[in-house]
Write an enzyme that holds these catalytic residues in place. Structure first.
Site, PDB file in Angstrom:
ATOM      1  N   HIS A  13       0.858  -1.173   0.000  1.00 27.99           N
ATOM      2  CA  HIS A  13       0.000   0.000   0.000  1.00 27.99           C
ATOM      3  C   HIS A  13       0.905   1.238   0.000  1.00 27.99           C
ATOM      4  CE1 HIS A  13      -2.652  -3.050   1.799  1.00 27.99           C
ATOM      5  NE2 HIS A  13      -3.659  -2.335   1.331  1.00 27.99           N
ATOM      6  N   GLY A  14       0.681   2.153  -0.912  1.00 24.86           N
ATOM      7  CA  GLY A  14       1.453   3.388  -0.938  1.00 24.86           C
ATOM      8  C   GLY A  14       2.901   3.172  -1.332  1.00 24.86           C
TER       9      GLY A  14
END
Length: 139
Positions: A13-14
């Protein structure tokens, strides 16, 4: 290049994947057959699966592939599960951290993928240390 070198893909994520790659390469140098995939808030799971397939095809070799993700049950881990259901021959570990990544990158020309998975998980677990307790324990 070693013929038994495993491909490594970090998917998170990210921007964590990009950052941990930079950190690992700062410590052990630039790595071949090492990719990242960043899952962004605007991506759907379907888009992530497509991007994952593209990254895996980008390796363009017959080496085994290990995918490291951040959270079990999150979209990156779910994308891996969908590929496994389609018959993709990959290994995967959730909970990626720097000790795990360094262990995997350092050992991927020396050990078969199954051993590498076990060693990576051990390194990940052993890398989590209560520093205060460690330095205040009696010798």
């Amino acid at each position: 290049m070693e013929t038994n070198m495993s491909n490594v893909l970090v998917m998170t994520h990210g921007e964590f994947a990009a950052g941990i790659k930079k950190s690992a390469e700062m410590i052990i140098g630039e790595q071949d057959n090492f990719e990242t995939l960043v899952f962004t808030p605007e991506m759907s799971l379907d888009a992530l699966v497509i991007a994952l397939k593209e990254k895996l095809h980008r390796f363009d070799n017959d080496h085994p592939t290990l995918v490291l993700v951040d959270l079990f049950g999150g979209s990156p881990s779910n994308a891996v599960a969908l590929l496994l259901a389609e018959g993709f021959d990959i290994q995967a570990i959730s909970g990626v951290n720097l000790p795990l990544l360094l262990e995997v990158l350092s050992g991927r020309t020396l050990f078969p993928l199954d051993n590498l998975v076990s060693q990576g998980i051990t390194a990940a677990n052993e890398g989590v240390i209560n520093i205060v307790k460690k330095f205040t324990e009696e010798p």
